[in-house]
Design a protein around this motif. Structure first.
Motif, PDB file in Angstrom:
ATOM      1  N   SER A  31       4.598  52.917  25.329  1.00 17.57           N
ATOM      2  CA  SER A  31       4.914  54.462  25.057  1.00 17.57           C
ATOM      3  C   SER A  31       5.038  54.666  23.505  1.00 17.57           C
ATOM      4  O   SER A  31       5.994  54.985  23.052  1.00 17.57           O
ATOM      5  CB  SER A  31       6.219  54.789  25.674  1.00 17.57           C
ATOM      6  OG  SER A  31       6.282  54.198  26.615  1.00 17.57           O
ATOM      7  N   LEU A  88      -9.269  54.313  25.962  1.00 18.77           N
ATOM      8  CA  LEU A  88      -8.449  53.647  26.822  1.00 18.77           C
ATOM      9  C   LEU A  88      -8.522  52.078  26.269  1.00 18.77           C
ATOM     10  O   LEU A  88      -9.461  51.475  26.382  1.00 18.77           O
ATOM     11  CB  LEU A  88      -9.016  53.810  28.081  1.00 18.77           C
ATOM     12  CG  LEU A  88      -9.325  55.599  28.478  1.00 18.77           C
ATOM     13  CD1 LEU A  88     -10.177  55.551  29.760  1.00 18.77           C
ATOM     14  CD2 LEU A  88      -8.114  56.133  28.528  1.00 18.77           C
ATOM     15  N   HIS A  92     -13.553  52.703  24.904  1.00 24.10           N
ATOM     16  CA  HIS A  92     -12.476  51.879  25.642  1.00 24.10           C
ATOM     17  C   HIS A  92     -12.755  50.355  24.904  1.00 24.10           C
ATOM     18  O   HIS A  92     -13.708  49.930  24.405  1.00 24.10           O
ATOM     19  CB  HIS A  92     -12.966  51.873  26.929  1.00 24.10           C
ATOM     20  CG  HIS A  92     -14.232  51.036  27.591  1.00 24.10           C
ATOM     21  ND1 HIS A  92     -14.473  49.836  27.644  1.00 24.10           N
ATOM     22  CD2 HIS A  92     -15.378  51.594  27.544  1.00 24.10           C
ATOM     23  CE1 HIS A  92     -15.559  49.503  27.860  1.00 24.10           C
ATOM     24  NE2 HIS A  92     -16.380  50.781  27.955  1.00 24.10           N
ATOM     25  N   VAL A 122      -4.846  55.614  24.009  1.00 20.77           N
ATOM     26  CA  VAL A 122      -4.102  55.293  25.128  1.00 20.77           C
ATOM     27  C   VAL A 122      -3.625  53.742  25.506  1.00 20.77           C
ATOM     28  O   VAL A 122      -4.785  53.035  25.504  1.00 20.77           O
ATOM     29  CB  VAL A 122      -4.591  55.832  26.600  1.00 20.77           C
ATOM     30  CG1 VAL A 122      -3.598  55.587  27.639  1.00 20.77           C
ATOM     31  CG2 VAL A 122      -4.676  57.562  26.487  1.00 20.77           C
ATOM     32  N   THR A 123      -2.474  53.216  25.663  1.00 18.07           N
ATOM     33  CA  THR A 123      -2.142  51.759  25.706  1.00 18.07           C
ATOM     34  C   THR A 123      -1.130  51.429  26.581  1.00 18.07           C
ATOM     35  O   THR A 123      -0.635  52.513  27.443  1.00 18.07           O
ATOM     36  CB  THR A 123      -2.051  51.137  24.349  1.00 18.07           C
ATOM     37  OG1 THR A 123      -1.949  49.980  24.367  1.00 18.07           O
ATOM     38  CG2 THR A 123      -0.512  51.892  23.606  1.00 18.07           C
ATOM     39  N   ASP A 124      -0.596  50.425  26.878  1.00 17.47           N
ATOM     40  CA  ASP A 124       0.200  49.883  27.538  1.00 17.47           C
ATOM     41  C   ASP A 124       1.839  49.933  27.401  1.00 17.47           C
ATOM     42  O   ASP A 124       2.635  49.556  27.833  1.00 17.47           O
ATOM     43  CB  ASP A 124      -0.102  48.396  28.045  1.00 17.47           C
ATOM     44  CG  ASP A 124       0.271  47.335  27.000  1.00 17.47           C
ATOM     45  OD1 ASP A 124       0.262  47.870  25.843  1.00 17.47           O
ATOM     46  OD2 ASP A 124       0.367  46.386  27.182  1.00 17.47           O
ATOM     47  N   SER A 157      -5.565  47.211  28.047  1.00 21.12           N
ATOM     48  CA  SER A 157      -4.364  46.635  28.659  1.00 21.12           C
ATOM     49  C   SER A 157      -4.037  47.784  29.763  1.00 21.12           C
ATOM     50  O   SER A 157      -3.263  47.592  30.654  1.00 21.12           O
ATOM     51  CB  SER A 157      -3.345  46.839  27.839  1.00 21.12           C
ATOM     52  OG  SER A 157      -3.380  48.085  27.143  1.00 21.12           O
ATOM     53  N   THR A 158      -4.794  48.985  29.933  1.00 18.85           N
ATOM     54  CA  THR A 158      -4.379  50.086  30.833  1.00 18.85           C
ATOM     55  C   THR A 158      -5.490  50.289  31.791  1.00 18.85           C
ATOM     56  O   THR A 158      -5.120  50.876  32.777  1.00 18.85           O
ATOM     57  CB  THR A 158      -4.379  51.544  30.136  1.00 18.85           C
ATOM     58  OG1 THR A 158      -5.680  51.689  29.506  1.00 18.85           O
ATOM     59  CG2 THR A 158      -3.415  51.468  28.521  1.00 18.85           C
ATOM     60  N   GLY A 163      -4.855  49.910  35.656  1.00 17.04           N
ATOM     61  CA  GLY A 163      -3.765  50.676  36.518  1.00 17.04           C
ATOM     62  C   GLY A 163      -4.140  52.343  36.273  1.00 17.04           C
ATOM     63  O   GLY A 163      -3.333  53.022  36.942  1.00 17.04           O
ATOM     64  N   LEU A 164      -5.476  52.920  35.898  1.00 17.68           N
ATOM     65  CA  LEU A 164      -5.658  54.202  35.986  1.00 17.68           C
ATOM     66  C   LEU A 164      -6.082  54.792  37.247  1.00 17.68           C
ATOM     67  O   LEU A 164      -6.610  53.775  37.819  1.00 17.68           O
ATOM     68  CB  LEU A 164      -6.722  54.536  34.579  1.00 17.68           C
ATOM     69  CG  LEU A 164      -6.450  54.122  33.234  1.00 17.68           C
ATOM     70  CD1 LEU A 164      -7.422  54.448  32.348  1.00 17.68           C
ATOM     71  CD2 LEU A 164      -5.008  54.892  32.843  1.00 17.68           C
ATOM     72  N   ASN A 201       1.061  56.007  26.219  1.00 19.01           N
ATOM     73  CA  ASN A 201       0.758  55.452  27.547  1.00 19.01           C
ATOM     74  C   ASN A 201       0.314  56.238  28.305  1.00 19.01           C
ATOM     75  O   ASN A 201      -0.289  57.511  27.885  1.00 19.01           O
ATOM     76  CB  ASN A 201       2.333  55.036  28.019  1.00 19.01           C
ATOM     77  CG  ASN A 201       3.193  56.111  28.370  1.00 19.01           C
ATOM     78  OD1 ASN A 201       2.630  57.406  28.393  1.00 19.01           O
ATOM     79  ND2 ASN A 201       4.420  56.230  28.594  1.00 19.01           N
ATOM     80  N   ASP A 202       0.030  55.936  29.614  1.00 18.30           N
ATOM     81  CA  ASP A 202      -0.821  56.447  30.739  1.00 18.30           C
ATOM     82  C   ASP A 202      -0.043  57.709  31.131  1.00 18.30           C
ATOM     83  O   ASP A 202      -0.731  58.502  31.931  1.00 18.30           O
ATOM     84  CB  ASP A 202      -1.337  55.541  31.669  1.00 18.30           C
ATOM     85  CG  ASP A 202      -0.168  55.016  32.596  1.00 18.30           C
ATOM     86  OD1 ASP A 202       0.949  55.441  32.415  1.00 18.30           O
ATOM     87  OD2 ASP A 202      -0.303  54.483  33.424  1.00 18.30           O
TER      88      ASP A 202
END
Ligand SMILES: Nc1ncnc2c1ncn2[C@@H]1O[C@H](COP(=O)(O)OP(=O)(O)O)[C@@H](O)[C@H]1O
Ligand SMILES: CC(=O)N[C@@H](CCC(=O)OP(=O)(O)O)C(=O)O
Length: 263
Positions: free
Chosen positions: A192, A19, A49, A188-190, A22-23, A26-27, A244-245
């Motif tokens: 796509s 993770l 992370h 997983v990043t900010d 940057s994400t 918002g998770l 992305n998330d």
């Protein structure tokens, strides 16, 4: 009749999920429910992370300067203390708290715990207190997984004499995936996935990625991601994705010449 084969424990497949910092803010529970589903499907989940934005904020607050070179933070003596306390004391505990609240039994770890991430300086002259991983305590991770506990690993390495080293979160994720021979690595990043000329790529391979880096289409924080992804893919881990998330993004596949190369 019980056969010998059926009584042997079968190792569950492992997915390493990184993770990005940057994400992290918002998770939500909906995102974490993906992890529950994977667990129910029979996968062990290992989370690693980053925390770049939180580190930036803390460095700024304390007036400590740092720069980024090839996607890696050049980390001086003051900065490593801030990196260590921010990643372990703030980012890791917050994430573990959220996971536990979402009903996922999680435990926070960093490179010091059970000698999880033994490390050495990468190149002290160039990067300062930045590490490279020399070994991963896979036994510790396996023991937690066998007990349905999700390890949540902060990207801080430890040298043999107890010095903390800053290691990029993507690098840690790749090293952990390699050490565990994981089934899959998910970064997983900010964004796509990999974007080239304004278009997100559904698929990419190492040859294309190297060209994109050379031409400056891939830069900054995307560099350690793709470099880790290539290393993992080359070692035979079947699935590597930058997403992305919503888990939408780019799948990294072998280059055509690698697919055709005699083994
Ligand atoms: N070709 C590219 N495609 C998509 N993102 C890119 C690309 N090159 C550089 N980036 C940058 O990489 C960033 C993701 O890396 P980073 O900020 O380190 O995220 P994380 O905190 O998730 O590790 C994107 O937000 C984007 O600014
Ligand atoms: C050496 C190095 O670059 N360390 C990173 C560690 C955090 C990280 O990787 O955070 P993201 O996942 O948000 O990028 C840093 O100091 O920013």
């Amino acid at each position: 009749m019980t056969t010998l084969k059926s009584t042997l424990p079968t190792a569950r497949k492992k997915i390493v999920i990184k993770l990005g910092g940057s994400t992290l803010e918002g998770l939500n529970k909906a995102f974490f429910s993906n992890f529950k589903n994977l667990q129910q499907e029979g996968y062990d989940i290992i989370i690693t992370h980053g925390g770049g934005p939180a580190i930036n904020k803390e460095l700024e607050k304390q007036n400590v300067s740092s720069s980024i070179l090839n996607g890696i933070r050049v980390t001086n003596e003051e900065a490593i203390n801030i990196v260590q306390t921010t990643l372990i004391g703030k980012v890791n505990t917050a994430l573990v708290g959220e996971l536990n609240q979402a009903g996922i039994t999680a435990i926070g770890l960093n490179g010091f715990d059970g000698q999880l991430l033994q490390s050495e300086f990468l190149d002290k002259e160039t990067y300062g207190y930045v590490g490279k991983v020399t070994s991963v305590n896979t036994q510790l991770i396996n023991t937690l997984c066998e007990n349905q506990i999700v390890p949540v690993i902060a990207c801080v390495g430890a040298t043999a004499d107890g010095q903390a080293l800053n290691i990029n979160g993507d690098t840690i994720a790749s090293e952990v995936a390699l050490a565990l021979a994981a089934e899959s690595l998910l970064l997983v990043t900010d964004v796509s996935g990999i974007r080239i000329d304004g278009e997100y790529k559904e698929e990419a391979n190492p040859n294309l990625i190297n060209q994109w880096i050379e031409h400056g289409h891939i830069y900054g924080g995307m560099i350690p991601k793709v470099q880790g992804a290539i290393q993992v893919l080359k070692s035979g881990i079947p699935s590597v994705q930058i997403v992305n998330d919503q888990l939408v993004g780019t799948v990294i596949v072998p280059s055509l010449d690698e697919t055709l190369a005699p083994s």
